[in-house]
Design a protein around this motif. Structure first.
Motif, mmCIF file in Angstrom:
data_model
loop_
_atom_site.group_PDB
_atom_site.id
_atom_site.type_symbol
_atom_site.label_atom_id
_atom_site.label_comp_id
_atom_site.label_asym_id
_atom_site.label_seq_id
_atom_site.Cartn_x
_atom_site.Cartn_y
_atom_site.Cartn_z
ATOM 1 N N PRO A 154 -18.300 -43.735 23.041
ATOM 2 C CA PRO A 154 -17.210 -44.338 22.270
ATOM 3 C C PRO A 154 -17.700 -45.493 21.415
ATOM 4 N N HIS A 155 -16.889 -45.865 20.450
ATOM 5 C CA HIS A 155 -17.194 -47.057 19.657
ATOM 6 C C HIS A 155 -17.117 -48.299 20.533
ATOM 7 N N GLU A 156 -17.821 -49.347 20.094
ATOM 8 C CA GLU A 156 -17.723 -50.614 20.808
ATOM 9 C C GLU A 156 -16.419 -51.312 20.445
ATOM 10 N N PRO A 157 -15.717 -51.851 21.434
ATOM 11 C CA PRO A 157 -14.498 -52.603 21.129
ATOM 12 C C PRO A 157 -14.841 -53.985 20.584
ATOM 13 N N PRO A 158 -13.888 -54.648 19.910
ATOM 14 C CA PRO A 158 -12.525 -54.166 19.662
ATOM 15 C C PRO A 158 -12.497 -53.054 18.617
ATOM 16 N N PHE A 159 -11.615 -52.080 18.850
ATOM 17 C CA PHE A 159 -11.506 -50.949 17.948
ATOM 18 C C PHE A 159 -10.827 -51.366 16.650
ATOM 19 N N ARG A 160 -11.455 -51.008 15.520
ATOM 20 C CA ARG A 160 -10.926 -51.318 14.190
ATOM 21 C C ARG A 160 -10.679 -50.026 13.422
ATOM 22 N N GLU A 161 -9.701 -50.059 12.562
ATOM 23 C CA GLU A 161 -9.295 -48.844 11.854
ATOM 24 C C GLU A 161 -10.384 -48.273 10.958
ATOM 25 N N ASP A 162 -11.330 -49.100 10.497
ATOM 26 C CA ASP A 162 -12.344 -48.611 9.559
ATOM 27 C C ASP A 162 -13.582 -48.039 10.256
ATOM 28 N N LEU A 163 -13.556 -47.941 11.570
ATOM 29 C CA LEU A 163 -14.689 -47.340 12.269
ATOM 30 C C LEU A 163 -14.780 -45.856 11.925
ATOM 31 N N PRO A 164 -16.005 -45.322 11.782
ATOM 32 C CA PRO A 164 -16.139 -43.909 11.399
ATOM 33 C C PRO A 164 -15.698 -42.974 12.520
#
Length: 380
Positions: A154-164
């Protein structure tokens, strides 16, 4: 934003779920943005007795996976509906099937409403679609990790809307792609929720109701109310999405020009530890607080599987709305969340930048929603 012209007409698809119920209540409130709204609510089954049907202008039951049934049911209102609020979800045996089924449902509904009463686009008023997804957008197939192939990253938090996007199948991605395919004739907004807290017996992933049922069974049988997760999640931060905040964000995006064709995280704006939430649950259900101890032989999922008849007894004893434990709880999904190896936290900065400031105090929301579950006779 007052609507001084022909009233907006909403179709909420998935109206009997947590977000759907809160959307009805928000749209029908006197201070609703864009109001007053006419509201159609739909789901695949007959309306449950706990649902405040008087708030709806009309309830419609249809099968969105069936193009013919969808057309027959929605064509009569296809010249009225201006906004679709999509809070429906079907979870099947694999993520690839989820992609197909959920995209088909949304496509069937939009195609009918865009075609209008004449079937050729004439008379359609549909202008905006809001679609609810969630943080699996940033985590991948957490409830079926074998589908990630080389291992879930998973992506590293904090999750942001612009993550691929992640390189795994995900029906949330399919829904976003489908929405974009209708542009520019339709605008849309995507609402990425965290763990939703609200009230319903019809939501696929209802963590609060699962925890409430677990707590009530422990109290009924005199069992210790053990935390079924890891030491990591017990001590680290997580966030949630109050269904009322979600509803407000859907409506705000539906009537705010600058929010068109955007994706927004939607959480309460605060964080909590599961330790603090467990103390709150113990207070609510009058149970002894037991500090987290990871027990190798404690299988929460198996325990809940074995308690179906116990729940039947509780329902019967208190004269509750008839439910089956396996239909109203999500032990497997909750168990996965309680064993995350990362902090489940989203950024709300984009929403604030665009002008949405909805929030809720998570630990104050929990007892309020439990009380509503009681008022609706879903739990004692």
């Amino acid at each position: 934003m007052a609507n001084s012209h022909q009233p907006f007409v909403a179709l909420i698809v998935g109206v009997t779920g947590m977000a759907g119920l809160s959307l009805v209540e928000a749209l029908k409130s006197p201070n609703a943005l864009g109001g007053p709204w006419k509201v159609y609510g739909s789901a695949s089954r007959p309306i449950p007795t706990w649902f405040p049907s008087s708030l709806l202008d009309k309830y419609i039951a249809f099968d969105a996976t069936d193009a013919g049934n969808t057309a027959d049911t929605l064509t009569p209102i296809s010249g009225e509906v201006t906004h679709v609020f999509w809070v429906a979800i079907q979870v099947r045996e694999s993520e690839q099937v989820n992609v197909t089924v959920n995209a088909t449902m949304l496509s069937n509904v939009l195609d009918v409403l865009k075609s209008g009463p004449g079937g050729n686009g004439t008379g359609s008023r549909l202008s905006h679609v809001t679609v609810q997804t969630g943080t699996q957008h940033y985590m991948g197939p957490i409830h079926n990790p074998t589908e990630s192939g080389q291992g879930l990253e998973p992506h590293e938090p904090p999750f942001r809307e612009d993550l691929p996007r992640l390189p795994y199948p995900n029906f949330y991605y399919a829904l976003e792609d489908l929405l974009e395919s209708y542009a520019p004739s339709l605008t849309y907004s995507v609402h990425r929720s965290s763990i939703i807290i609200g009230t319903s017996s019809r939501s696929v992933y209802n963590a609060l109701l699962t925890l409430a049922v677990y707590a009530l069974i422990c109290r009924y049988e005199g069992l210790p109310f053990r935390y079924p997760g890891s030491r990591y999640t017990w001590e680290h931060f997580c966030d949630m999405s109050d269904a009322r905040v979600l509803a407000k964000q859907h409506i705000w995006a539906a009537v705010t020009p600058s929010a068109k064709n955007q994706a927004f995280n939607c959480t309460n704006g605060d964080m909590f530890t599961w330790k603090s939430l467990w103390k709150k649950l113990c207070d609510i259900f009058d149970l002894e607080f037991i500090p987290s101890v990871e027990l190798e032989n404690f299988d929460f999922v198996e325990l809940m599987k074995e308690k179906s008849k116990v729940w039947d007894e509780i329902v019967e004893m208190h004269g509750l709305f008839k439910t089956k434990l396996e239909e109203i709880t999500c032990a497997v999904a909750l168990n996965n969340v309680l064993h995350f190896g990362f902090q489940h936290v989203c950024s709300m900065n984009k929403s604030r930048d665009y002008g949405f400031f909805g929030y809720a105090d998570t630990l104050k929301s929990i007892p309020m929603w439990v009380e509503r579950l009681r008022d609706m006779k879903i739990i004692p």
